[in-house]
Design a protein around this motif. Structure first.
Motif, PDB file in Angstrom:
ATOM      1  N   ARG A  71      60.248   9.598  26.931  1.00 46.09           N
ATOM      2  CA  ARG A  71      59.662   9.838  25.620  1.00 46.09           C
ATOM      3  C   ARG A  71      59.412   8.531  24.860  1.00 46.09           C
ATOM      4  NH1 ARG A  71      58.054  14.053  27.590  1.00 46.09           N
ATOM      5  NH2 ARG A  71      59.149  16.029  27.317  1.00 46.09           N
ATOM      6  N   SER A  75      55.766   7.042  23.637  1.00 49.53           N
ATOM      7  CA  SER A  75      55.571   7.035  22.179  1.00 49.53           C
ATOM      8  C   SER A  75      54.647   5.891  21.765  1.00 49.53           C
ATOM      9  CB  SER A  75      56.912   6.892  21.461  1.00 49.53           C
ATOM     10  OG  SER A  75      57.744   8.003  21.719  1.00 49.53           O
ATOM     11  N   THR A  77      54.303   4.920  18.365  1.00 47.73           N
ATOM     12  CA  THR A  77      54.776   4.268  17.143  1.00 47.73           C
ATOM     13  C   THR A  77      56.281   4.076  17.184  1.00 47.73           C
ATOM     14  OG1 THR A  77      55.162   6.341  15.931  1.00 47.73           O
ATOM     15  CG2 THR A  77      52.935   5.408  15.847  1.00 47.73           C
ATOM     16  N   ASP A  79      58.294   4.673  14.699  1.00 49.21           N
ATOM     17  CA  ASP A  79      58.919   5.823  14.040  1.00 49.21           C
ATOM     18  C   ASP A  79      59.206   6.946  15.027  1.00 49.21           C
ATOM     19  OD1 ASP A  79      58.966   4.605  11.589  1.00 49.21           O
ATOM     20  OD2 ASP A  79      57.114   5.537  10.861  1.00 49.21           O
ATOM     21  N   GLU A  80      58.270   7.150  15.934  1.00 49.01           N
ATOM     22  CA  GLU A  80      58.472   8.193  16.939  1.00 49.01           C
ATOM     23  C   GLU A  80      59.600   7.825  17.898  1.00 49.01           C
ATOM     24  OE1 GLU A  80      55.709  10.950  19.922  1.00 49.01           O
ATOM     25  OE2 GLU A  80      54.909   9.096  19.056  1.00 49.01           O
ATOM     26  N   LYS A  81      59.670   6.563  18.268  1.00 52.37           N
ATOM     27  CA  LYS A  81      60.756   6.097  19.139  1.00 52.37           C
ATOM     28  C   LYS A  81      62.104   6.264  18.446  1.00 52.37           C
ATOM     29  CE  LYS A  81      57.810   2.700  21.482  1.00 52.37           C
ATOM     30  NZ  LYS A  81      57.537   1.271  21.723  1.00 52.37           N
ATOM     31  N   ALA A  83      62.853   8.384  16.128  1.00 53.81           N
ATOM     32  CA  ALA A  83      63.155   9.810  16.009  1.00 53.81           C
ATOM     33  C   ALA A  83      63.818  10.335  17.283  1.00 53.81           C
ATOM     34  CB  ALA A  83      61.872  10.588  15.713  1.00 53.81           C
ATOM     35  N   TYR A  84      63.303   9.927  18.432  1.00 54.73           N
ATOM     36  CA  TYR A  84      63.906  10.357  19.694  1.00 54.73           C
ATOM     37  C   TYR A  84      65.294   9.744  19.875  1.00 54.73           C
ATOM     38  CZ  TYR A  84      59.731  12.703  21.426  1.00 54.73           C
ATOM     39  OH  TYR A  84      58.696  13.579  21.600  1.00 54.73           O
ATOM     40  N   LYS A 207      67.627  10.376  12.108  1.00 57.00           N
ATOM     41  CA  LYS A 207      66.185  10.541  12.307  1.00 57.00           C
ATOM     42  C   LYS A 207      65.937  11.543  13.431  1.00 57.00           C
ATOM     43  CE  LYS A 207      64.632   6.042  10.587  1.00 57.00           C
ATOM     44  NZ  LYS A 207      63.836   6.620   9.487  1.00 57.00           N
ATOM     45  N   GLY A 208      64.744  12.091  13.436  1.00 51.10           N
ATOM     46  CA  GLY A 208      64.408  13.066  14.464  1.00 51.10           C
ATOM     47  C   GLY A 208      64.701  14.487  14.019  1.00 51.10           C
ATOM     48  N   HIS A 212      62.251  17.212  18.228  1.00 56.02           N
ATOM     49  CA  HIS A 212      62.531  16.061  19.092  1.00 56.02           C
ATOM     50  C   HIS A 212      63.685  16.382  20.052  1.00 56.02           C
ATOM     51  CE1 HIS A 212      60.375  13.945  15.772  1.00 56.02           C
ATOM     52  NE2 HIS A 212      59.875  13.263  16.792  1.00 56.02           N
ATOM     53  N   SER A 215      62.306  18.626  22.655  1.00 55.05           N
ATOM     54  CA  SER A 215      61.478  17.887  23.601  1.00 55.05           C
ATOM     55  C   SER A 215      62.345  17.183  24.648  1.00 55.05           C
ATOM     56  CB  SER A 215      60.624  16.866  22.852  1.00 55.05           C
ATOM     57  OG  SER A 215      59.857  16.090  23.752  1.00 55.05           O
TER      58      SER A 215
END
Length: 439
Positions: A71, A75, A77, A79-81, A83-84, A207-208, A212, A215
């Motif tokens: 994941r 990713s 961004t 922010d997405e990293k 979040a995971y 975060k997340g 997430h 996923s």
């Protein structure tokens, strides 16, 4: 010389090898000390406990490790990293507590019928499971971001503290209690070190979202089954030997398994660097380039493992004596057998990686479960019919051979099995690596 060290330090393959190698070497030295300071039955109990913990760790790593790496690799961004990363932190803690607390409560509430040593390590299982989680997160994240220079420290610190405990026990004969606390202390020290350096992503804990976590779970549920099955390929040997033959055969069987850990170093090191690279190649360059890269990685891994396996086969007696002493000479024949099947592992392991890169996690799970079935049935025959520890080891050759057949069957027309092309590509990559170090 300075340029050589710079090249090595910048090489992901070399730093991954160093990280896995240092941890494996310290683990091997620790086992050598335990073999010389504990009775064979005591050593068998500790090996059995470590097998159970490794099984639990495989469940946790299976659900989160490859899923987090994939994941993050996909990713776009930060922010997405992040979040995971936070999702993995929370999910991992829930999982650690949910599995380990009932196990420890069982030993606390129902200690009768078990030895004092087994009850002691069992009741502290929850603490080891939870304290090991922060450093496990660090290892997964450092793999995802290809920071194998830092991974060296994350892997080595815990093993070094554990080694010191084994050394102290060897000198003063304190017993299993010290071994357990040194093992816990190793995980704690590594977790504190990686947290202070900001490597474990604890700052992203909150975060997340549930999506997430979902996923990670959706990808990881099959990876968990795959890793769990892979662990069962070895741990079922220990469980069945413990159940039918007792702790002494378990101790004997574990001597060559520890030495086999050295053979597994280049395999784990190259696989950990190959996985994120193969994901990236397939996503950005297409399946034709993926096939070329896959054959390079498979051929290189086989060429690195083969000579090590041959040396182990030739000097098995001396290696067993060095590790555990002459009292364990009966384990030499087991090491010879292990060296033979280790040469098959690169083909099996990379076929599993290819299945996951193609999002065929379910098929990879089926592959490993079929291998586990072959292993369990073979073990039962070896133990119940022939009453042979050597027979249990021989079954492993058929187990990994079946893994190669199942792996390429499930890959179907995505990857053709071309052994000569793999060897040619791997040899070319090996020459390229050697030349890069001479510059």
């Amino acid at each position: 010389m300075k340029n050589l060290w710079t090249q090595l330090y910048r090489s992901n393959k070399f730093m991954s090898l160093m990280g896995n190698g240092s941890a494996a070497l310290l683990g091997l030295l620790s086992f050598a000390l335990l073999a010389r300071s504990l009775e064979r039955d005591e050593l068998g109990i500790w090996v059995f406990f470590m097998t159970v913990f490794t099984l639990f760790d495989m469940i946790r790593s299976g659900l989160l490790s490859n899923a987090l790496i994939k994941r993050i690799g996909e990713s776009d961004t930060d922010d997405e990293k992040h979040a995971y990363t936070g999702a993995a932190w929370r999910f991992g803690l829930w999982l650690s507590a949910g599995i380990s607390l009932p196990i420890s409560l069982f030993f606390i509430l129902f200690p009768s019928g078990f030895s004092e040593e087994l009850v002691f390590v069992g009741k502290w299982f929850w603490l080891i499971s939870i304290i090991s989680h922060p450093n496990s997160i660090s290892i997964w994240l450092l793999n995802a971001y290809n920071r194998f220079d830092r991974l060296f420290w994350a892997r080595s610190i815990s093993q070094f503290v554990y080694f010191l405990g084994c050394l102290f026990n060897f000198l003063y004969g304190i017993g299993l209690e010290l071994i357990v606390w040194s093992y816990i202390g190793g995980w704690l020290a590594a977790g504190v070190f990686t947290a202070l350096n900001g490597w474990n992503g604890i700052q992203y804990f909150f975060k997340g979202s549930k999506e997430h976590i979902r996923s990670l779970y959706d990808f990881g549920k099959y990876s968990m089954g795959t890793l769990l099955g892979s662990n069962l390929l070895k741990s079922t040997d220990t469980f069945l030997l413990m159940f039918f033959m007792g702790p002494a055969p378990v101790a004997r069987y574990n001597v060559p398994e520890r030495l086999l850990g050295l053979l597994d170093i280049p395999i784990r090191s190259l696989v950990s660097t190959a996985y994120p690279k193969l994901i990236s190649v397939r996503k950005h360059m297409g399946e034709e380039h993926f096939l070329k890269e896959y054959e390079v990685q498979t051929g290189l891994l086989f060429l690195l493992v083969l000579p090590i396996a041959l040396v182990t086969l030739m000097f098995s007696d001396q290696l067993v004596v060095i590790l555990a002493g002459r009292d364990y000479m009966d384990a030499s024949i087991l090491l010879k057998i292990f060296a033979i099947y280790t040469a098959l592992i690169p083909l099996d392991r990379l076929s599993g990686i290819a299945l996951e890169v193609f999002d065929l996690q379910k098929q990879n799970f089926y592959k490993v479960m079929l291998m586990a079935l072959v292993n369990v049935l073979g073990d039962v025959v070896a133990i119940k019919v022939f009453k042979s520890v050597t027979g249990v080891a021989l079954v492993s050759i058929f187990t990994y051979g079946s893994g190669i057949l199942f792996g390429y069957y499930f890959l179907g027309n995505k990857i053709k099995f071309r052994p000569l092309s793999m060897l040619y590509s791997g040899f070319g990559e090996l020459i390229k690596l050697l030349k890069s170090f001479k510059k």
